[in-house]
Design a protein around this motif. Structure first.
Motif, mmCIF file in Angstrom:
data_model
loop_
_atom_site.group_PDB
_atom_site.id
_atom_site.type_symbol
_atom_site.label_atom_id
_atom_site.label_comp_id
_atom_site.label_asym_id
_atom_site.label_seq_id
_atom_site.Cartn_x
_atom_site.Cartn_y
_atom_site.Cartn_z
ATOM 1 N N ALA A 193 0.833 -1.217 0.000
ATOM 2 C CA ALA A 193 0.000 0.000 0.000
ATOM 3 C C ALA A 193 0.856 1.250 0.000
ATOM 4 N N GLY A 194 0.400 2.246 -0.839
ATOM 5 C CA GLY A 194 1.121 3.511 -0.940
ATOM 6 C C GLY A 194 0.469 4.589 -0.070
ATOM 7 N N ALA A 195 0.984 5.848 -0.246
ATOM 8 C CA ALA A 195 0.528 6.978 0.578
ATOM 9 C C ALA A 195 -0.966 7.241 0.425
ATOM 10 N N PHE A 196 -1.526 7.079 -0.775
ATOM 11 C CA PHE A 196 -2.936 7.375 -1.036
ATOM 12 C C PHE A 196 -3.776 6.107 -1.138
ATOM 13 N N TYR A 197 -3.314 5.013 -0.478
ATOM 14 C CA TYR A 197 -4.083 3.776 -0.561
ATOM 15 C C TYR A 197 -5.485 3.975 0.041
ATOM 16 N N GLY A 198 -5.569 4.694 1.103
ATOM 17 C CA GLY A 198 -6.865 4.881 1.760
ATOM 18 C C GLY A 198 -7.791 5.865 1.060
ATOM 19 N N LEU A 199 -7.323 6.506 -0.019
ATOM 20 C CA LEU A 199 -8.136 7.528 -0.688
ATOM 21 C C LEU A 199 -9.348 6.926 -1.388
ATOM 22 N N LYS A 200 -9.262 5.608 -1.725
ATOM 23 C CA LYS A 200 -10.379 4.999 -2.453
ATOM 24 C C LYS A 200 -11.637 4.908 -1.608
ATOM 25 N N SER A 201 -11.493 5.038 -0.278
ATOM 26 C CA SER A 201 -12.678 5.005 0.591
ATOM 27 C C SER A 201 -13.144 6.408 1.008
ATOM 28 N N ALA A 202 -12.551 7.462 0.373
ATOM 29 C CA ALA A 202 -12.924 8.849 0.739
ATOM 30 C C ALA A 202 -14.384 9.127 0.393
ATOM 31 N N ARG A 203 -14.997 9.985 1.227
ATOM 32 C CA ARG A 203 -16.405 10.359 1.020
ATOM 33 C C ARG A 203 -16.553 11.885 1.144
ATOM 34 N N ARG A 204 -17.651 12.370 0.585
ATOM 35 C CA ARG A 204 -17.946 13.810 0.715
ATOM 36 C C ARG A 204 -18.056 14.179 2.190
ATOM 37 N N GLY A 205 -17.450 15.301 2.512
ATOM 38 C CA GLY A 205 -17.484 15.766 3.895
ATOM 39 C C GLY A 205 -16.246 15.413 4.676
ATOM 40 N N ASP A 206 -15.422 14.509 4.145
ATOM 41 C CA ASP A 206 -14.192 14.176 4.853
ATOM 42 C C ASP A 206 -13.332 15.420 5.006
ATOM 43 N N ALA A 207 -12.605 15.492 6.110
ATOM 44 C CA ALA A 207 -11.729 16.626 6.375
ATOM 45 C C ALA A 207 -10.322 16.286 5.939
ATOM 46 N N ILE A 208 -9.666 17.276 5.293
ATOM 47 C CA ILE A 208 -8.277 17.131 4.852
ATOM 48 C C ILE A 208 -7.509 18.300 5.434
ATOM 49 N N SER A 209 -6.349 18.034 6.007
ATOM 50 C CA SER A 209 -5.495 19.105 6.521
ATOM 51 C C SER A 209 -4.226 19.141 5.713
ATOM 52 N N LEU A 210 -3.723 20.375 5.489
ATOM 53 C CA LEU A 210 -2.555 20.566 4.646
ATOM 54 C C LEU A 210 -1.608 21.488 5.389
#
Length: 922
Positions: A842-859
């Motif tokens: 698994a890579g850095a964005f492996y979990g991105l496939k389960s992302a949903r609207r409303g999820d919070a992202i911090s940068l």
């Protein structure tokens, strides 16, 4: 039943409390009363009324007195009705008293008599009832409220008010006033003013008066004083020797007291009413006046008061004081001429005599037309007769005087009507109509004027002179030297004197006008000798030698020419205009906008006229020439900011500063480049082309296919010519740059890009040419187990790759350095990361496939700030269909995370799709 009611009413009146305050007859058993009404049939015109004093008769009595057939009025309240058997006899009204013993005053008797005579001789119930009440008011024998006109009704009340008013004004004794002037004029209609006056000083209306006159005619024998009490008959006195006499006699007027009758029979003498009968008497008067002969009055006015010699004059005459039908002869004498009004005399022979017959009133004397100037005066005489007093008007009266003037004429001729500068002119002046008078003549020369139509003779003349005209004749002015070209005109005038009227010659008469010929010269200067397409030029024109003459300067602009040697003025001009000049001076031509580069020159000319000669400038003079050189500017916009590799692009080119000058544009396309910082226009271009333009405007270059991913940039250059300054666009401008969008390859089996990936440290950032602004350093999606460091990446432009150069370490995320930076007000921050690896899992964005609207992202970023975002969309697209919109630094602020996703295609050995997660700032 009715009889019993009347008896009760009568008894109630007899025993009412008010009766105790008035005298009662010794015997109340009235033999002429039945049920309170007159039973002896002596009541006349009136009416019975019941009020608080019982039943009472309001009206007159008739037939109670022998030999008296008309109305009579009772004098005593509450006494017996009058009966014919009471044997009434007339008694003196002197010392008349009422039943209570009170003396009735003479004023009350006069008013009572007036009321009975003027209002009591009628058959109207309201009149008779009102007179009855008024008589008892004058007698003073009523209890309070007993003598009340309102008790007999409204008609009686209104008539009573009039009787009371008129009796106070018009009661006697009377006199006749005859108004006459002290002296009458024979045969003049005169007014006699007749008034019949009461003792109160009022003129009595509607009195018939008989008139008898001696020494007059036309006087009426009978007149009426009318509603205002004044009669004004007229008459004509006709006897100056015996005068005028008039006698006047009125008709019957109310006597000073009525006739009083009292019953003589014993019982009636004590108990019966006394009666008052109308009485009258005439009034007479006479007057006289002296009659004199008619005294004429004569007013005159010479008409007109001022006139020209030879014109007719008349005397306006108004005769007054004459009697009707008078006609007489007026003798008219005219004296003159004299040098002043005060010098007029009526001694010696008259200048002219005449006479005419006229009647009284206004008239005009026969016309007399004096021919010599001076003052004249009329004297008029009317001879007297026995009925008329003659008269002669005084001499030298201002109203009888008039002045005779002369109106000279002036004709002139200038000695020359066309002259050259330096010539001298004079004017010949012919004066006539002076009739021997001596006058000054003023001569004025006006000019110069630009045209004959402009001559106004206003303002200060260029020369003024004078001469004396001692009678009719021709006179010549002094010579005047003219130095300025233009039109000149003489004007002469004679001022008004005592007997000479003013005269002035017209302005700009043809015989008075001379023209000084002009010799124009032209000098010019162009407004700018260096110019550019789109600029405006004009020419300054200095004209001399015209003086003030009007002229038209024709202006012609020739060009463009490629060289000064090629200039010619025999070709059709580029522009023409005209300048209306008003004499010597500086003028400007109409401006002209130059649209094409080259050489241009002006040429001006004046065409010859009768007033001036021709003039022209030379062709191609240096002062008249401008060189127009184009300094173009180029702005360009690439057809598409982002395209797919294999697409075609072109450049939209806008040129300004050429005007309409043709030019060639060289176009070069450089690329592909891995980043904007790597773009360069050195070396060989990917593609070259040429575009021709016919001046300012927009053109498009040819289309060029860009087959490899990366940045491409255009650069344009305008080719230099003699009339065109070369120009070249900068290299690498954003508007000139297109991106052939790269792929995002982040799954197992994808080829590995070999681009530049740099850690987001301050030192590393300084080492590369990235956009100014903070760089992202870490991204976290806590709900999906994502927490990875970020590195800057560019594009691997190799044909077999054509993708973002994502870090080889699958735990790291690549930030496309040519996208937006954290905190930017616009654009997309693009992050790409591995989903997995065949070797490392698994890579850095492996979990991105389960992302949903409303999820919070911090940068996180290297400026120390933490920015948060909210997921708004999650979608999958085939890798070949990756949208170009994620590669932008414009548009709304957003964060885009991209990795591989979808089904794994074993046939090709990698994932089929890209997974795109879009988030916006929270």
């Amino acid at each position: 039943m009715l009889r019993r009611l009347l008896i009760l009413v009568s008894l109630a009146a007899a025993i009412s409390p008010a009766a105790a305050f008035a005298a009662e007859p010794p015997n109340q058993n009235d033999p002429c009363s039945r049920n309170g009404r007159d039973s002896c049939h002596t009541t006349g015109v009136g009416q019975y009324k019941t009020y608080r004093y019982g039943l009472r008769w309001f009206g007159d009595y008739r037939g109670a007195i022998r030999d008296v057939s008309g109305p009579t009025f009772c004098l005593d309240l509450r006494y017996w009705y009058p009966g014919r058997s009471y044997d009434f006899q007339e008694r003196s009204a002197a010392d008349l008293r009422n039943r209570e013993g009170d003396l009735v005053s003479s004023e009350s008797l006069r008013r009572m008599s007036y009321a009975i005579w003027n209002f009591g001789r009628t058959s109207k119930r309201s009149n008779q009832g009102a007179v009855m009440v008024y008589v008892h008011r004058m007698m003073g024998d009523g209890a309070p409220g007993e003598v009340d006109p309102a008790a007999a009704g409204s008609a009686v009340r209104r008539t009573y008010a009039r009787i009371a008013r008129d009796a106070a004004r018009y009661a006697g004794p009377y006199r006749i006033d005859l108004g006459l002037p002290d002296t009458l004029s024979v045969r003049h209609r005169t007014t006699l003013v007749v008034r019949v006056m009461s003792i109160s000083g009022h003129a009595v209306p509607n009195v018939r008066v008989a008139l008898t006159a001696k020494g007059a005619s036309g006087l009426a024998s009978s007149i009426d004083t009318g509603s205002d009490g004044v009669a004004k008959p007229t008459f004509i006195p006709d006897d100056p020797q015996n005068g005028f006499d008039v006698s006047a006699s009125s008709g019957q007027l109310a006597a000073l007291e009525p006739r009083i009758y009292a019953p003589r029979r014993a019982d009636a003498g004590r108990n019966g009413q006394r009666l008052a009968v109308p009485a009258s008497a005439p009034v007479q008067a006479s007057a006289s006046a002296e009659v004199r002969a008619a005294q004429l009055t004569l007013t005159t006015s010479a008409t007109p008061a001022t006139q020209l010699a030879g014109e007719p004059n008349r005397d306006k005459v108004t005769i007054g004081g004459a009697f009707h039908g008078w006609r007489g002869t007026v003798e008219v004498r005219l004296y003159g001429p004299y040098r002043s009004q005060a010098a007029i005399s009526c001694q010696g022979p008259a200048t002219a005599t005449t006479s005419y017959e006229t009647t009284a009133g206004p008239s005009l004397t026969p016309a007399i037309a004096p021919t010599a100037p001076g003052w004249y005066g009329y004297q008029l005489t009317i001879t007297g007769t026995p009925d008329i007093v003659g008269l002669t008007t005084p001499c030298g009266v201002p109203a009888e005087s008039f002045k005779v003037e002369v109106q000279p004429t002036v004709a002139t001729q200038v000695n020359v009507q066309r002259a050259l500068p330096g010539d001298a002119v004079t004017d010949s002046v012919l004066v006539s109509g002076l009739a021997g008078e001596t006058v000054p003549v003023t001569a004025m020369l006006y000019g110069p004027y630009p045209s004959s139509d402009a001559m106004t003779c206003a303002g200060t003349p260029v020369w003024t002179g004078g001469l004396t005209a001692s009678g009719d004749g021709t006179y010549v002015t002094e010579p005047v030297t003219l130095t300025v070209a233009g039109y000149y005109t003489y004007r002469e005038s004679i001022p008004a004197t005592e007997f000479v009227r003013t005269v002035q010659t017209p302005c700009a008469a043809a015989s008075e006008t001379t023209m000084v010929h002009g010799a124009p010269r032209i000098q010019t200067q162009i407004s700018a000798q260096q110019s550019a397409p789109g600029s405006t030029i004009a020419d300054t024109v200095n004209v001399s030698g015209l003086g003030v003459l009007n002229a038209t300067v024709s202006v012609a602009l020739y060009g463009p020419f490629p060289t000064p040697a090629a200039i010619r003025c025999d070709l059709p001009p580029l522009a023409t205009s005209q300048i209306a000049v008003t004499g010597d001076g500086g003028y400007s031509s109409q401006p002209t906008t130059l649209t094409t580069a080259g050489y241009y020159t002006y040429q001006e000319s004046i065409a010859a006229t009768d007033a001036y000669g021709a003039a022209s400038t030379a062709c191609g003079e240096a002062s008249e020439t401008t060189f127009t050189r184009a300094a173009p500017a180029v702005t360009t916009i690439v057809s598409n900011a982002v395209v797919r590799p294999g697409s075609s692009i072109f450049d939209r080119i806008k040129v300004t500063g050429l005007g309409r000058t043709p030019a060639q544009i060289e176009v070069r396309l450089f690329g592909p480049f891995a980043s904007r910082a790597a773009m360069s226009c050195a070396g060989e271009a990917l593609w070259k082309g040429t575009v021709g333009v016919n001046g300012d405007g927009a053109v498009e270059s040819d289309r060029v296919k860009v087959s490899r991913a990366g940045f491409y940039t255009y650069r344009e250059r305008i080719v230099e010519r003699t009339t065109i300054t070369p120009t070249e666009t900068p290299c690498g401008e954003e508007a000139e740059t297109a991106l052939a969008r790269p792929l995002v390859l982040t799954g197992r089996g994808d080829p590995v890009a070999a681009g530049r990936a740099t850690a987001s440290s301050t030192a590393a950032r300084a080492a590369i040419d990235d956009p100014i602004g903070p760089r992202p350093t870490r991204v976290r999606v806590a709900s999906r187990g994502i927490d990875a460091r970020i590195y800057s990446v560019d594009i691997d432009t190799r044909p077999e790759i054509g993708a973002l150069a994502i870090p080889k370490d699958i735990d790291r995320v690549g930030w496309w350095r040519d996208g937006a930076v954290p905190g930017a007000s616009r654009g997309t921050i693009l992050l790409a990361g591995h989903v997995d690896s065949a070797k490392r899992g698994a890579g850095a964005f492996y979990g991105l496939k389960s992302a949903r609207r409303g999820d919070a992202i911090s940068l996180s970023s290297d400026d120390g700030k933490l920015r948060t975002y909210r997921v708004t969309s999650v979608r999958r697209v085939p890798k070949a269909a990756l949208p170009g919109s994620i590669y932008t630094r414009s548009g709304p602020r957003r964060l885009v995370l991209v990795t591989c996703g979808g089904p794994f295609d074993h046939a090709i050995g990698h994932y089929r799709d890209n997974l795109i997660v879009t988030a916006v700032p929270r």
